[in-house]
Design an enzyme around this catalytic site. Structure first.
Site, short mmCIF file in Angstrom:
data_model
loop_
_atom_site.label_atom_id
_atom_site.label_comp_id
_atom_site.label_asym_id
_atom_site.label_seq_id
_atom_site.Cartn_x
_atom_site.Cartn_y
_atom_site.Cartn_z
N VAL A 97 -5.58 0.35 3.16
CA VAL A 97 -5.81 -1.08 2.97
C VAL A 97 -7.03 -1.31 2.07
O VAL A 97 -6.97 -2.14 1.15
CB VAL A 97 -5.98 -1.78 4.34
CG1 VAL A 97 -6.52 -3.20 4.17
CG2 VAL A 97 -4.63 -1.82 5.07
N LYS A 109 -5.40 10.57 1.54
CA LYS A 109 -5.52 9.17 1.91
C LYS A 109 -6.75 8.62 1.20
O LYS A 109 -7.82 9.21 1.30
CB LYS A 109 -5.76 9.19 3.43
CG LYS A 109 -5.36 8.02 4.22
CD LYS A 109 -5.52 8.34 5.72
CE LYS A 109 -6.07 7.12 6.42
NZ LYS A 109 -6.27 7.35 7.86
N LYS A 149 -3.78 -2.18 14.72
CA LYS A 149 -2.93 -1.24 15.46
C LYS A 149 -3.49 -1.14 16.87
O LYS A 149 -4.70 -1.03 17.07
CB LYS A 149 -2.96 0.14 14.78
CG LYS A 149 -2.40 0.11 13.37
CD LYS A 149 -2.26 1.52 12.83
CE LYS A 149 -2.00 1.49 11.34
NZ LYS A 149 -3.24 1.22 10.56
N ASP A 154 -16.26 5.36 14.71
CA ASP A 154 -15.12 5.32 13.80
C ASP A 154 -14.60 3.88 13.69
O ASP A 154 -13.90 3.38 14.57
CB ASP A 154 -14.01 6.27 14.28
CG ASP A 154 -12.88 6.40 13.28
OD1 ASP A 154 -12.84 5.61 12.30
OD2 ASP A 154 -12.02 7.27 13.46
N GLU A 157 0.83 -1.22 0.00
CA GLU A 157 0.00 0.00 0.00
C GLU A 157 0.85 1.26 0.00
O GLU A 157 2.07 1.20 0.19
CB GLU A 157 -0.92 -0.01 1.21
CG GLU A 157 -0.14 -0.04 2.52
CD GLU A 157 -0.85 0.72 3.62
OE1 GLU A 157 -1.08 1.93 3.42
OE2 GLU A 157 -1.17 0.10 4.64
N SER A 211 -12.72 1.48 10.82
CA SER A 211 -12.01 1.60 9.56
C SER A 211 -12.73 0.87 8.42
O SER A 211 -13.27 -0.22 8.60
CB SER A 211 -10.60 1.03 9.70
OG SER A 211 -9.94 1.05 8.46
N ALA A 212 -12.68 1.48 7.24
CA ALA A 212 -13.20 0.84 6.02
C ALA A 212 -12.43 -0.45 5.71
O ALA A 212 -12.91 -1.28 4.93
CB ALA A 212 -13.12 1.80 4.84
N ASP A 213 -11.27 -0.64 6.35
CA ASP A 213 -10.50 -1.87 6.14
C ASP A 213 -11.35 -3.11 6.45
O ASP A 213 -11.24 -4.14 5.77
CB ASP A 213 -9.27 -1.93 7.06
CG ASP A 213 -8.22 -0.87 6.75
OD1 ASP A 213 -8.42 -0.07 5.82
OD2 ASP A 213 -7.19 -0.85 7.46
N1 PSU Z 1 0.13 0.26 8.53
C1 PSU Z 1 1.11 1.08 9.02
N2 PSU Z 1 0.90 2.42 8.92
C2 PSU Z 1 -0.23 2.96 8.37
C3 PSU Z 1 -1.27 2.09 7.87
C4 PSU Z 1 -1.02 0.74 7.97
O1 PSU Z 1 2.13 0.60 9.53
O2 PSU Z 1 -0.36 4.20 8.33
C5 PSU Z 1 -2.53 2.69 7.25
C6 PSU Z 1 -3.22 1.70 6.31
O3 PSU Z 1 -3.32 2.31 5.04
C7 PSU Z 1 -4.60 1.49 6.91
C8 PSU Z 1 -4.82 2.82 7.57
O4 PSU Z 1 -5.58 1.19 5.95
O5 PSU Z 1 -3.55 3.05 8.20
C9 PSU Z 1 -5.99 2.82 8.54
O6 PSU Z 1 -6.52 4.12 8.60
P1 PSU Z 1 -7.99 4.37 9.22
O7 PSU Z 1 -7.87 3.94 10.65
O8 PSU Z 1 -8.24 5.85 9.05
O9 PSU Z 1 -8.94 3.54 8.42
MN MN Z 2 -11.56 6.01 10.47
#
Ligand code: PSU
Ligand code: MN
Length: 330
Positions: A127, A107, A187, A166, A46, A168-170
């Site tokens: 992702v 993003k 995370k 909140d 990614e 994630s769309a993941d």
């Molecule tokens: N893995 C990492 N650093 C990052 C990400 C993943 O080590 O910054 C990113 C990925 O692109 C993942 C995003 O989809 O963080 C999640 O963001 P959000 O929580 O806004 O969906």
């Molecule tokens: Mn989010």
């Protein structure tokens, strides 16, 4: 932040034809196209972690480092990003450098993919958008750092009122796009237990290679038992190949704990995360900005120990993903 500074902006948006499916907007690098044609292993990577995960030059070095790990593992890397109305599958080194140094790149996730393609310029795929692109290109394995998930306070806020919702769309992407995503787990800024539940609800298999708990990104353990435990990338490939072969529609999450020498143990990082999450709430940081803000704040508060773990786990995931892709291809 503005995208105006990003190279490639300024085309006449109205001239861009309406796409006929994701495949119609792909630009697949020749090496990747060749590997896919021959059934050789390919690993998607990614680009959000390049633009939003680390400052320059660490971001460029990890982008290159992940590609070399994939190659060392016998697979072809395909870093994915948006540029000028196209989804690039495989970036040239100069393109990696442009992304790593450009400011204000958006993003891009499933909900923002169309806007990014329509407006032109660069976009960094998270992702979800990377999975969409990888699947359209015929790539079955994708390596990232940590997966997004259910944020702490998503359901109920600290005062007991309704939370941010909140999530994630993941997670929904894993439920609807058949790609195996290799990560070091959710995370730890997230609610790991709720993230694991949400994946189960969505029918997404979660396998951990070499650990009985779901790993927690910087830390090897989250305290949450892994729904499935396997010993090796080859064993993971057997389940991944079967799952993808069933064509249920969903992908899989393959978790790999950060290497022991590079981890920041949970007891050490947890107080830092609690502080950073509280500060973000007080500062009103939310939406797509939240994850990058927390990662940067935690890097400050740990004097970059978190960054070292993050860099190590990304390389490790790229290597494991190459093994998984090789086993799937054979
Ligand atoms: N893995 C990492 N650093 C990052 C990400 C993943 O080590 O910054 C990113 C990925 O692109 C993942 C995003 O989809 O963080 C999640 O963001 P959000 O929580 O806004 O969906
Ligand atoms: Mn989010």
């Amino acid at each position: 932040m503005t995208r105006e500074t990003v190279e490639g902006r300024g085309r006449t948006e109205s001239r861009r034809p309406v796409p006929a499916g994701v495949a119609s907007v792909l630009r697949v690098a020749p090496e990747v196209a060749d590997a896919l044609r021959r059934g050789r292993p390919v690993v998607a990577l990614e680009s959000t972690l390049i633009t939003h995960g680390f400052p320059y030059p660490e971001n460029l070095s990890i982008a290159r480092g992940s590609e070399s790990e994939v190659r060392a593992g016998g697979a072809v890397p395909a870093t994915i990003a948006v540029r000028d109305g196209r989804l690039l599958i495989g970036l040239e080194d100069v393109e990696l450098e442009t992304l790593a140094t450009a400011g204000g790149v958006a993003k891009v996730a499933r909900p923002t993919l169309a806007a990014s393609l329509a407006r032109g310029g660069w976009g960094a795929t998270t992702v979800s958008a990377t999975m969409i692109a990888a699947h359209a290109a015929g790539i079955r394995v994708f390596a990232t750092g940590g997966i997004g998930g259910v944020h702490r306070g998503a359901l109920v806020n600290a005062g007991g009122g309704s939370g941010s919702l909140d999530i994630s769309a993941d997670l929904d992407e894993l439920a609807r796009t058949p790609v195996a995503v290799v990560s070091a787990g959710p995370k730890l800024i997230l609610d790991v237990a709720l993230t694991v539940e949400a994946l189960e609800t969505r029918g997404v298999p979660l396998l951990t290679i070499g650990g009985d708990e779901v790993p927690a990104f910087w830390a090897r353990r989250s305290g949450v038992p892994s729904p499935l435990v396997v010993a090796s990338p080859e064993e993971a490939a057997q389940i991944a190949g079967t799952h993808l072969g069933l064509a249920l529609g969903s992908g899989l999450l393959v978790c790999v704990p950060v290497p022991a020498g590079d981890e920041v143990p949970r007891e050490q990082i947890e107080p830092v995360i609690e502080r950073a999450v509280a500060e973000a709430a007080a500062a009103g940081i939310h939406g797509a900005a939240l994850t990058p803000w927390l990662l940067a704040r935690i890097a400050d508060l740990t004097a970059d120990a978190s960054v070292r773990a993050n860099l190590a786990l990304i390389r490790n995931n790229a290597r494991v993903a190459a093994g998984l892709a090789a086993a799937l291809a054979s």
